[in-house]
Design an enzyme around this catalytic site. Structure first.
Site, PDB file in Angstrom:
ATOM      1  N   HIS A  60       0.835  -1.208   0.000  1.00 27.04           N
ATOM      2  CA  HIS A  60       0.000   0.000   0.000  1.00 27.04           C
ATOM      3  C   HIS A  60       0.870   1.259   0.000  1.00 27.04           C
ATOM      4  O   HIS A  60       1.342   1.698   1.043  1.00 27.04           O
ATOM      5  CB  HIS A  60      -0.901  -0.012   1.243  1.00 27.04           C
ATOM      6  CG  HIS A  60      -1.911   1.104   1.275  1.00 27.04           C
ATOM      7  ND1 HIS A  60      -3.158   0.972   1.847  1.00 27.04           N
ATOM      8  CD2 HIS A  60      -1.860   2.378   0.816  1.00 27.04           C
ATOM      9  CE1 HIS A  60      -3.819   2.102   1.737  1.00 27.04           C
ATOM     10  NE2 HIS A  60      -3.049   2.983   1.127  1.00 27.04           N
ATOM     11  N   ASP A 293       1.377   2.687   3.788  1.00 28.30           N
ATOM     12  CA  ASP A 293       0.470   3.750   3.350  1.00 28.30           C
ATOM     13  C   ASP A 293       1.265   5.045   3.122  1.00 28.30           C
ATOM     14  O   ASP A 293       0.821   6.128   3.510  1.00 28.30           O
ATOM     15  CB  ASP A 293      -0.674   3.969   4.354  1.00 28.30           C
ATOM     16  CG  ASP A 293      -1.810   4.799   3.756  1.00 28.30           C
ATOM     17  OD1 ASP A 293      -1.740   5.121   2.550  1.00 28.30           O
ATOM     18  OD2 ASP A 293      -2.764   5.122   4.496  1.00 28.30           O
TER      19      ASP A 293
HETATM   20 ZN   LIG Z   1      -3.492   5.028   1.302  1.00 25.30          ZN
END
Ligand SMILES: [Zn+2]
Length: 426
Positions: A60, A293
């Site tokens: 991610h 992320d």
């Molecule tokens: Zn994200």
């Protein structure tokens, strides 16, 4: 060396959890593991707590590019990955334009192939029109990313994406926050009130119901889970789960310490009970893998009104080395490798990075005895509130048998040296 160095030897103190040795590469193929080095070019990391590990994979990341290249692009982001010992990244589709049409997806895939210096995969968004789902599933995307707005507003387009993913064997990745349970964002206590744990659990249930209604059973992965209950619900439905490192490192009190905008992320940081619960889920094996992320922003996007400033952290050069240090010390080297390499690769459908002669494995060479707190500056993102955080040092990054990065800051491979790994190009 546009494709990275192919003929060389790397010597380490440990190969995964075993003894040491010298890995001899010829034209990017690992030909043997021997006691003493051979060949003209030798990088000897022995005596420095060095370990060769199956290459870290990050399921991610946001490499941005296209209309957001001022924040990051496929070259700066993937170079940051290489400097951080990450050999494979999976890129998210909330770009400008969003990857919700075959045309936008084709452009993104071409930029990745021209610019990436590590292995890559990209997710498509839930398509703008239902008929596009099958086209996009065959273009080379690793899966479809389902955002909060798609969970409630997706309708026939969501159904089409779920069915196309099942047919082609692609992944469906859920951002688990149900907008119906959001409250107004006042910029403080966001995790407890504005975007609470109940919104996560509800999104998992909503997607499971949508799959029932659409009659589709694709593989589903729930990403950046920030509440233990979400992980439990996901497992009950047979979904895999990742946790972003920041949700293990900090609770909402960090927002006040770091500054509301600097610590702003979606899903937001939760309570210390949730952090403890997630650590327990991790220890008991109900977290499939970790992710970054990585969400780089320019300085101006991370300033101003906390309710309006951009969410996310930028730390692709760094997070996996910090995570490895934490996980290997608490859960052991093998479990750390599961969480950072084997499982994310399995979930993505990418080749494994087993260190065996005869293949061209991706390898992360980490130096465990030393502590690094300084990013190398490849990423354009400036928003890392966790700096300085102790991390192992990345000694070298080998991508499919070729040396792409060497400590302390030499990128040896050029743009386009990384290949698509999920679904594989060949
Ligand atoms: Zn994200």
């Amino acid at each position: 060396l546009p494709g990275g160095l192919g003929d060389y030897t790397v010597c380490v103190d440990h190969v995964v959890s075993g003894g040491g040795g010298c890995l001899v590469f010829r034209d990017g193929v690992l030909v043997e593991v021997r006691e003493e080095p051979s060949g003209l070019i030798v990088f000897d990391f022995r005596g420095r707590g060095s370990r060769a590990l199956p290459g870290f994979a990050d399921i991610h990341v946001h490499l941005r590019g296209l209309g957001l290249a001022y924040k990051e692009d496929e070259y700066t982001g993937s170079a940051a990955a290489a400097a951080g010992c990450v050999t494979l990244v999976a890129d998210m589709p909330n770009t400008v334009p969003e990857l919700r049409t075959p045309g936008a997806l084709a452009v993104k895939l071409s930029w990745l192939s021209r610019l990436s210096v590590v292995g890559y995969a990209v997710y498509a968004g839930v398509p703008r029109e239902a008929w596009m789902a099958r086209v996009m599933a065959s273009q080379g995307a690793a899966g479809f990313k389902v955002y909060p707005e798609d969970v409630v507003g997706g309708g026939s387009r969501l159904c089409a994406a779920l069915r196309a993913a099942e047919e082609v064997g692609l992944l469906v990745v859920l951002h688990p926050e149900h907008p119906a349970l959001f409250s107004p964002d006042w910029g403080f206590l966001r995790g407890l009130y504005s975007r609470p744990c109940e919104a996560e659990a509800a999104a998992v249930e909503e997607l499971a119901e949508a799959m029932e209604e659409c009659g589709a059973r694709p593989r589903v992965h729930v990403t950046h889970v920030s509440c233990p209950l979400t992980a439990a619900k996901a497992w009950r439905h047979g979904f895999t789960v990742d946790v972003a490192l920041h949700h293990l490192l900090a609770d909402w009190r960090f927002e006040e310490a770091a500054g509301w905008c600097r610590a702003k992320v979606n899903p937001p940081l939760k309570s210390h009970l949730d952090v403890n619960g997630l650590l327990q889920e991790l220890a008991s094996g109900r977290v499939s893998c970790l992710a970054s992320d990585h969400a780089p922003h320019a300085r101006q996007d991370k300033n101003g009104n906390p309710a309006a400033c951009a969410p996310g952290f930028s730390w692709l050069e760094w997070w996996a080395l910090a995570a490895y240090r934490m996980l290997s010390r608490s859960l052991g080297v093998e479990r750390a490798v599961d969480l950072l390499s084997r499982e994310p690769r399995r979930i993505l459908g990418a080749p494994q990075a087993g260190i065996e002669p005869g293949g061209s494995p991706s390898i992360s060479i980490v130096l465990e005895d030393r502590v690094d707190t300084h990013p190398r500056g490849y990423s354009r993102g400036v928003n890392n509130p966790f700096h300085p955080l102790p991390a192992a040092v990345c000694g070298a990054t080998i991508v499919r048998g070729r040396l792409h990065y060497l400590h302390p800051g030499a990128l040896l491979a050029g743009p386009g040296s990384g290949e698509r790994e999920a679904p594989p190009l060949h």
